[in-house]
Design an enzyme around this catalytic site. Structure first.
Site, short mmCIF file in Angstrom:
data_model
loop_
_atom_site.label_atom_id
_atom_site.label_comp_id
_atom_site.label_asym_id
_atom_site.label_seq_id
_atom_site.Cartn_x
_atom_site.Cartn_y
_atom_site.Cartn_z
N GLY A 21 103.80 31.24 104.73
CA GLY A 21 102.61 32.00 104.34
C GLY A 21 103.06 33.49 104.66
O GLY A 21 103.61 33.81 105.68
N GLY A 47 108.59 26.99 110.11
CA GLY A 47 109.26 26.39 109.07
C GLY A 47 110.48 27.10 108.42
O GLY A 47 111.52 26.47 108.38
N ILE A 93 101.11 35.30 111.18
CA ILE A 93 99.58 35.81 111.75
C ILE A 93 99.39 34.76 113.00
O ILE A 93 98.64 35.28 113.71
CB ILE A 93 98.62 35.82 110.79
N ASP A 94 99.85 33.52 112.93
CA ASP A 94 99.34 32.78 114.00
C ASP A 94 100.07 32.90 115.46
O ASP A 94 99.65 32.55 116.36
CB ASP A 94 99.88 31.25 113.76
N GLY A 104 95.27 29.79 112.39
CA GLY A 104 96.21 29.76 113.53
C GLY A 104 96.87 28.53 113.78
O GLY A 104 97.42 28.39 114.65
N GLU A 111 91.03 27.06 113.49
CA GLU A 111 90.97 25.78 112.63
C GLU A 111 91.43 24.65 113.29
O GLU A 111 91.35 23.47 112.68
CB GLU A 111 91.60 26.47 111.23
O1 F6P Z 1 100.88 29.93 109.22
C1 F6P Z 1 100.03 30.75 108.55
C2 F6P Z 1 98.70 30.12 108.15
O2 F6P Z 1 98.00 31.07 107.46
C3 F6P Z 1 97.95 29.31 109.16
O3 F6P Z 1 97.07 30.11 110.01
C4 F6P Z 1 97.17 28.47 107.96
O4 F6P Z 1 96.64 27.14 108.66
C5 F6P Z 1 98.09 28.18 106.84
O5 F6P Z 1 99.04 29.14 106.67
C6 F6P Z 1 97.42 28.02 105.46
O6 F6P Z 1 98.37 28.11 104.67
P1 F6P Z 1 98.24 28.08 102.93
O7 F6P Z 1 98.87 29.25 102.46
O8 F6P Z 1 99.03 26.74 102.36
O9 F6P Z 1 96.82 27.76 102.66
#
Ligand code: F6P
Length: 363
Positions: free
Chosen positions: A13, A124, A146-147, A190, A242
């Site tokens: 992400g 990851g 961001i987490d 998060g 979340e």
């Molecule tokens: O790891 C960053 C993050 O924004 C998390 O906070 C969230 O759960 C996830 O990525 C969302 O990912 P996607 O881009 O697949 O919606």
């Protein structure tokens, strides 16, 4: 072997600050006389060449990185569906199977005479970086998310921007919650760590903060809302990570198979309305937290990480991640950086401060 050509990959992400990392790395590399390339859309471009007629390597010149420090996103693209170790492919019976394609990456980089790879990513992407390092690639990792759930670095870039924006949103929701005497539940991203919820919730005067580290009892949150009502403060603002879940309950999934978290805010709002008889509304901030311009803190941290990654390569480092350990940036083995998730310690000063302020966590 002296470094002459390097590649940069941004994976997972996106997070505000990625472009600042790219700029600092490219300029620091060019200042050493090295050539620099970006890998388009993480490893997707390399794995799926038919979709990339323009090629998978994007030359990164000084001009390419001009004026990008303040931009969100990433100029080289990213993907959270491009794990080359478990790349989804169709077998001869049409079934989707996961294939280890790390050899293809190592071969492609060798063919292009790329001497080292800078992997900018969260757990990851850094685990992929570690696997590629163990298969012989020269790799330096840069922590992004961001987490803020990566271990061995005090903080990751992107986190400050996400928390600052969440704080502003929660601030804004106070007046409308008060005007209508409602409960407003704000759900923030998060993953399985409560850092964004905790830091924004405490800064924006939330009345309750629900984090994955503390399974919550909804009646404790309802008690807080009722107590506030009785004392004349007929509104409440609740911040929910979340990844929060009730005691004995499961996570809320937007998409369970892909493990995409989301929706717990609606559950909390419905349960609070049932327990208190009050009107409750939900705001899910979602990807807004990943967008926009990085804060000054994130720009500076990202620039420091990008330049440090090049210094690390210059010093012959390999298989490490650059990490913030104030006042310096140090190097940590990728093995150590990826061995566990950094969650909120329940006895940390911020938690103690929140409890001293009367914020409830549902325990
Ligand atoms: O790891 C960053 C993050 O924004 C998390 O906070 C969230 O759960 C996830 O990525 C969302 O990912 P996607 O881009 O697949 O919606």
């Amino acid at each position: 072997m002296p470094i002459k050509r390097i590649a940069i990959n941004t994976g997972g992400g996106d997070a505000p600050g990625l472009n600042a990392v790219i700029r600092a790395a490219v300029l620091a590399a060019h200042n050493r006389g090295w050539e620099c390339f970006g890998i388009r859309d993480a490893f997707n471009s390399l794995m799926l060449p038919e979709q990339y007629p323009e090629g998978w390597l994007l030359p990164l010149h000084r001009e390419t990185v001009r004026g990008i420090t303040h931009l969100g996103g990433t100029i080289i693209g990213t993907s959270n569906k491009s794990n080359p170790i478990k790349f989804p492919m169709q077998d001869d019976k049409g079934k989707i199977v996961q294939v280890d394609r790390s050899d293809d990456i190592i071969k492609a980089l060798k063919t292009q005479k790329i001497d080292a790879l800078i992997m900018v990513g969260g757990d990851g992407s850094l685990s992929i970086a570690n696997a590629l390092y163990k298969r012989g690639l020269h790799v330096i990792g840069v922590p992004k998310t961001i987490d803020n759930d990566l271990d061995e670095t005090v903080i990751t870039f992107g986190f400050d921007t996400a928390v600052s924006f969440a704080t502003e949103c929660i601030d804004r929701l106070h007046s409308t919650a008060q005007a209508h005497q409602r409960v407003i539940v704000v759900e923030v991203m998060g993953r399985y760590a409560g850092w964004i919820a905790l830091n924004s919730g405490i800064s924006a005067t939330a009345d309750a903060i629900l984090i994955p580290e503390i399974p919550y009892d909804i009646s404790k949150i309802a008690d807080k809302v009722i107590e506030r009502d009785r004392s004349g403060r007929r509104f409440s603002v609740i911040v929910v990570a979340e990844g929060a879940r009730p005691v004995g309950g499961d996570f809320a999934w937007l998409e369970e198979k892909e493990k995409r978290l989301g929706g717990i805010g609606h559950q909390v709002a419905a349960d609070l309305a049932a327990h208190t008889g009050k009107e409750a509304r939900v705001v899910r901030l979602g990807h807004l937290l990943r967008g926009g311009s990085p804060t000054t803190f994130d720009r500076l941290l990202a620039l420091r990480f990008g330049a440090a990654a090049i210094r690390a390569l210059d010093q012959g480092e390999n298989g490490i991640m650059v990490a913030l350990d104030p006042p310096t940036v140090r190097y940590v083995p990728l093995d150590k950086a990826t061995h566990r998730m950094k969650t909120v310690p329940l006895d940390c000063d911020t938690m103690l401060t929140a409890r001293d302020l009367g914020i409830v966590f549902g325990d």
